[in-house]
Design an enzyme around this catalytic site. Structure first.
Site, PDB file in Angstrom:
ATOM      1  N   SER A   1      24.745 -21.092  49.501  1.00 53.42           N
ATOM      2  CA  SER A   1      25.916 -20.978  50.369  1.00 53.42           C
ATOM      3  C   SER A   1      26.924 -20.015  49.758  1.00 53.42           C
ATOM      4  CB  SER A   1      26.526 -22.366  50.588  1.00 53.42           C
ATOM      5  OG  SER A   1      27.487 -22.334  51.607  1.00 53.42           O
ATOM      6  N   ASN A   2      28.147 -20.037  50.218  1.00 51.97           N
ATOM      7  CA  ASN A   2      29.199 -19.167  49.676  1.00 51.97           C
ATOM      8  C   ASN A   2      30.549 -19.870  49.742  1.00 51.97           C
ATOM      9  OD1 ASN A   2      30.615 -18.416  52.268  1.00 51.97           O
ATOM     10  ND2 ASN A   2      28.539 -17.744  52.754  1.00 51.97           N
TER      11      ASN A   2
END
Ligand code: C5P
Length: 222
Positions: free
Chosen positions: A29-30
């Protein structure tokens, strides 16, 4: 701009990160917080629009009156975005969509093995959600993208506007610690087919109003 100037419009907005599963307990993810997309959704609803907010996993309350669709992966976000875009007049892609996902999501938790000290993950490209929507011949909403860059902001953003066939792109320098991702403030360049504008540093809530002003104004001229 008066209250109610977005009445009669359906605005679809993506926000937040996506989660690309590796196995049932892990993902890629980020750091996107979703704040800009949620601020836009709230501002649009207050101005009378019907708003569909397609949200990746974020810790934010749903703005009053907004229809929220929670998604996990980029593929799920793409599906929800396509559906919302079918009836949307304006599509705003504020999400930080993962460019790649693990080729395989394991059905069971991946176990470490004694003596195995290296591992790699095969990745495949995710669909470009906004590019798909802006490429429509039918039912193409006015399309606004975001560009998070760490250098040459204007040039990369301009390039993205053309390549993804967007009507407008909102670009910011995420290399700066005081603005962008998890921050409550942002400073952006707004680039459309005609011109580039530099907006002053502002709270994301204020910025949302200014961006809507420009979007509604531009859409009318089109
Ligand atoms: O190419 P880049 O990821 O920098 O483009 C950012 C813009 O494209 C954002 O508006 C983002 O929401 C959108 N995007 C998308 N689907 C992807 C990647 C980016 O809609 N797979």
């Amino acid at each position: 701009f008066a209250r109610g100037d977005a009445a009669g419009l359906h605005i679809a907005i993506t926000a937040g990160p996506t989660r690309e599963p590796l196995d049932p307990v892990r993902y890629i993810s980020n750091h996107s917080s979703g704040k800009m997309g949620f601020a836009l959704a709230q501002a649009a609803e207050r101005r009378g629009a019907r708003v569909t907010l397609i949200a990746g996993p974020v810790n934010l309350p749903t703005p009053a009156g907004v229809e929220r669709v929670d998604v996990g992966s980029a593929q799920e976000m793409a599906q929800a975005a396509e559906r919302a875009a079918d009836s949307a007049d304006i599509f705003i892609g504020a999400a930080a969509v993962a460019d790649f996902r693990p080729d395989q999501a394991a059905e069971h938790k991946i176990k470490k093995e004694a003596g195995v000290d290296n591992a790699s993950i095969a990745l495949v490209k995710n669909p470009d959600i906004i590019a798909g929507i802006s490429a429509r011949k039918d039912r193409r909403p006015y399309t606004v993208g975001f560009a998070a860059e760490t250098r040459d902001v204007a040039r990369y953003a301009q390039d993205k506007l053309q390549r993804k066939n967007l009507d407008m792109i909102v670009a910011n320098d995420v290399g700066r610690a005081d603005i962008g991702f998890d921050s409550d403030s942002n400073q952006v360049l707004v680039i459309d087919r005609q011109q580039t504008r530099e907006l002053p540093l502002a709270l994301k809530s204020e910025l949302a109003g200014q961006l809507l002003d420009l979007i509604l104004q531009n859409k009318k001229q089109k």
